[in-house]
Structure formats: structure tokens, C-alpha cells
Write an enzyme that holds these catalytic residues in place. Structure first.
Site, PDB file in Angstrom:
ATOM      1  N   TRP A  83     -25.306  -0.683  16.278  1.00  0.00           N
ATOM      2  CA  TRP A  83     -25.149  -1.790  15.336  1.00  0.00           C
ATOM      3  C   TRP A  83     -26.483  -2.251  14.750  1.00  0.00           C
ATOM      4  O   TRP A  83     -26.727  -3.427  14.623  1.00  0.00           O
ATOM      5  CB  TRP A  83     -24.449  -2.946  16.027  1.00  0.00           C
ATOM      6  CG  TRP A  83     -23.197  -2.500  16.682  1.00  0.00           C
ATOM      7  CD1 TRP A  83     -21.966  -2.350  16.105  1.00  0.00           C
ATOM      8  CD2 TRP A  83     -23.037  -2.096  18.036  1.00  0.00           C
ATOM      9  NE1 TRP A  83     -21.050  -1.890  17.020  1.00  0.00           N
ATOM     10  CE2 TRP A  83     -21.680  -1.723  18.212  1.00  0.00           C
ATOM     11  CE3 TRP A  83     -23.904  -2.006  19.123  1.00  0.00           C
ATOM     12  CZ2 TRP A  83     -21.181  -1.279  19.434  1.00  0.00           C
ATOM     13  CZ3 TRP A  83     -23.410  -1.563  20.334  1.00  0.00           C
ATOM     14  CH2 TRP A  83     -22.059  -1.213  20.479  1.00  0.00           C
ATOM     15  N   HIS A  84     -27.331  -1.343  14.370  1.00  0.00           N
ATOM     16  CA  HIS A  84     -28.613  -1.706  13.771  1.00  0.00           C
ATOM     17  C   HIS A  84     -28.775  -1.103  12.391  1.00  0.00           C
ATOM     18  O   HIS A  84     -29.890  -0.919  11.933  1.00  0.00           O
ATOM     19  CB  HIS A  84     -29.764  -1.254  14.670  1.00  0.00           C
ATOM     20  CG  HIS A  84     -30.084  -2.229  15.760  1.00  0.00           C
ATOM     21  ND1 HIS A  84     -31.357  -2.662  16.023  1.00  0.00           N
ATOM     22  CD2 HIS A  84     -29.294  -2.867  16.648  1.00  0.00           C
ATOM     23  CE1 HIS A  84     -31.349  -3.516  17.026  1.00  0.00           C
ATOM     24  NE2 HIS A  84     -30.094  -3.649  17.423  1.00  0.00           N
TER      25      HIS A  84
END
Length: 393
Positions: free
Chosen positions: A311-312
Site C-alpha cells: 500500500w505505498h
């Protein structure tokens, strides 16, 4: 921004009166202390805040977004939005909505065109909603560009090799990568998927770090008491292929697919020598695994098959000069979040980051949101006491 409820040595960086609560929660798993004990003898010091913007080497007991007093999750909705809506009437939310396009007239953004997040039923007519910025609050607007990916890989082989029980898992990731992915709009239809390339292993320079991390985490895990604590013939040890097949049975078709064919049964460790310096002594000492060139090649192939993104994904509207810099080829926003060459249009969110961030992205999102609110207020003429903007209780 955040209210740290645990003891912190650096009180200049850790807030204690913010609306978002941070703590260890009401329980700490013993395996967390087991991990810290295993890292310290390797020269990895334990620190109370690994995200203090200075420390780059260490291990920590990770704080969580939990209100210690209530035991409940502390989130932005309950910390910022709900209290403000109860007190003020000029906060307008558009939920389950995505931006289709920005309406620009004579170089000035005057409205956004919104659509439901999910496509409407085919029998229903698609109704597009316009939000004029001169009549109401603006929505956050983003643009597609080049995201930066953080990598996450798991190891220790096939989980199906393990018998029923309670186990721990470990993963590792790179914070600052050589590789870059990309995402591009494919059509004018807001529901068409973008052309997204995670960029995994696009740069071979990242592979050396991934292999090093694999070996380092495996080395750490083998020094944890939990790694050998399970009373079973198939305890979390390195199994050779013969033992794996014998334990798994004839239907265990996945046996040996990963690294079972080149790892060996781990021998019992030896007792550590007496130490009067550190109380963080392991119960047993085990020699490091020896990796041959063939082993390293096998790890590389395993990483290529199992590498993932997490989730980056960020940086599609980088804050940078329009002509770019050493980090990005093209910048979208200036230092006050204004879109280059467009009047009245700001962007706030993780998309403004020119590169990946070596910390919790939720923390970063809250930081950007608060700073963006200050910049907007300044542009509207607020100053001094009005800029404190205390969240209602």
C-alpha cells in the site's frame, strides 16, 4: 497531530495533545520481545521511535493507532470529521465518489465533475455531478503519473508444510528503491482501469538488497525462541525434502516447490557463554547458515516469483518543479500544493510525495492533510489564532 500515550524519550518530536491517539494497545505479544532480543546481539539497537526522521538503523516495538484508554482504533474519521460536523455546518463530504475531470476556464479551475465510485446500473442513466468551487468547498483532485512502489516479499516456504498451530510470520520490504512503476489514463471513461505497471524488479540493483534482507530476516528468525518452541516433528525448522514428504503425506504435492530441496534439518544449538554486560541473552546459539552461489541464485528466483507490491503506491502528483529534478521527471505541484500553470487548484494526499516515504503512510497522509488545511486557510486570508484550528471535542 498524534497523541502519543506511551513513554517517549524524544518529547520534541512526539506530540501528546493531538486528536489521534497512538499507543501499544492493551497487550503486547511475547513474540515481539522475542524478536527484539534476537536483533540486539546482531548489532541492531532497540529504539523507542524508529520514525523520528533521524534514526535509520534499529528495531522498535511498533506503536499502533489505538486509544489506550478505550482500546478502540483511533482514526481520522472519529478524530477530525465527526467532531467537526457536530460543531460546524460548512463541512461538506462527498462519499463513494470519484473525480472524472476538472473544469478549467481561462486557466482557472472552477469546478470538478464527479461520478459514483462504482458504475451505475446499465438501465440507469449516468448522472454526473458538478461541484462549482465558487459555490461550495472543493474536492481533492489528483492526476495520474509515475508511482513509487514499495516491495514486500514473504519467505519460509510453503505454509502448507506446517501442522495446525499458532505461528508467526515475517516479511521484509525496501523503503527506497531504484525501480519506478507507472500508471496512465487509458480513456476518457472514468471507470476504465488505468494502465498500471508496478515496476517490480525493473532495476536489478534492488535484487541484491532483497536477497540480503531475505538472509538477514532468516538469520533473525532462527535466533528467536519461537522459531523452535513448537513441540512437533515439523516444528518451524528447515526440513529437507525427504522429511517434508514423509511428514506431509502422498497428497502434499507442494512439498519441495520452494527451498525444501536445498535446506537441511537444523541441529540443536549450543548454550551461550556467560555475559555480565547484556541481559538480552538467547537461550541457545546457532551458527549462521552458509549460502552457496547456487543458494543465492535460488533465493533470487524465489524473490522474482513472490515479490509483491503493497500500500505505498504514491507520487502521481509529485511536489517538484514542473521541469522535474533528480527524483522525478516532471513535477505537478509547487510548494503550496498548487498545480503548475493552473489557478485555484490544489492537490492534497499521498500523491504529492516525490518519492516513497520511510515511515507509516497513514501518518504521512494525516500530516499532509493538516498542512494542506493550513495552506488553504492562509490562501483564504486566515492568520495567527485562526490558523490553530483546534479540532472540536
Amino acid at each position: 497531530m498524534r497523541h502519543t500515550e506511551e513513554l517517549a524519550t524524544n518529547r520534541d518530536l512526539n506530540g501528546f495533545d493531538g486528536p489521534v491517539k497512538v499507543s501499544f494497545g492493551h497487550y503486547t505479544y511475547p513474540v515481539a520481545q522475542d524478536f527484539l532480543r534476537a536483533t540486539e546481539p546482531q548489532g541492531i539497537p532497540t529504539t523507542d521511535d524508529l520514525q523520528d526522521l533521524v534514526t535509520g538503523h534499529g528495531a522498535e516495538h511498533w506503536l499502533k493507532w489505538i486509544n489506550r484508554d478505550t482500546g478502540r482504533q483511533s482514526d481520522s474519521a472519529h478524530a477530525y470529521i465527526h467532531p467537526t460536523i457536530r460543531t460546524h455546518e460548512n463541512l461538506y463530504l462527498m462519499c463513494n465518489t470519484k473525480i472524472d475531470k476538472v473544469i478549467i476556464e481561462d486557466g482557472e479551475a472552477v469546478a470538478v465533475q464527479c461520478v459514483p465510485r462504482k458504475p451505475p446500473h446499465p438501465q440507469q442513466q449516468q448522472q454526473q455531478r458538478h461541484r462549482n468551487w465558487r459555490q461550495g468547498p472543493a474536492d481533492k483532485v489528483g492526476a495520474q503519473g509515475r508511482p513509487h512502489e514499495r516491495l514486500c516479499t514473504r519467505f519460509f516456504g510453503d505454509y502448507m508444510l506446517l501442522p495446525p498451530g499458532i505461528f508467526f510470520s515475517m516479511f521484509y520490504f525496501l523503503e527506497y528503491l531504484f525501480l519506478h512503476g507507472s500508471t496512465y489514463i487509458t480513456s476518457a471513461n472514468p471507470y476504465d482501469a488505468p494502465d498500471f505497471d508496478a515496476g517490480s524488479i525493473n532495476d536489478e540493483r534492488d535484487m541484491g538488497l532483497m536477497v540480503w534482507a531475505y538472509i538477514k530476516f532468516r538469520k533473525t528468525a532462527r535466533r528467536m525462541d519461537a522459531f523452535f518452541a513448537y513441540d512437533s516433528p515439523a516444528a518451524a525448522q528447515d526440513l529437507n525434502l525427504q522429511d517434508t514428504k514423509a511428514y506431509g503425506g502422498p497428497n502434499h504435492l507442494s512439498a519441495g516447490i520452494q527451498h525444501g530441496s536445498w535446506s537441511i534439518q537444523t541441529k540443536p544449538g549450543r548454550a551461550p557463554s556467560a555475559s555480565f554486560v547484556s541481559s538480552s541473552q538467547p537461550s541457545t546459539i546457532r551458527d549462521d547458515l552458509k549460502y552457496t552461489p547456487e543458494d543465492i541464485a535460488a533465493v533470487e528466483e524465489w524473490v522474482k516469483r513472490h515479490i509483491e507490491t503493497t500500500w505505498h503506491s504514491l507520487g502521481t502528483c509529485s511536489m517538484a518543479p514542473k521541469a522535474g529534478n533528480l527524483i522525478v521527471k516532471h513535477g505537478v505541484l509547487d510548494e503550496r500544493l498548487n498545480v503548475h500553470r493552473v489557478q485555484g487548484l490544489k492537490c492534497a494526499g499521498l500523491s504529492i510525495c516525490p518519492d516513497n516515504v520511510g515511515c507509516n503512510t497513514y501518518s504521512t497522509a494525516l500530516l499532509i492533510g493538516e498542512k494542506a488545511a493550513m495552506l488553504v486557510a492562509e490562501d483564504l486570508g486566515y492568520s495567527e489564532e485562526a490558523l490553530k484550528m483546534k479540532v472540536p471535542v
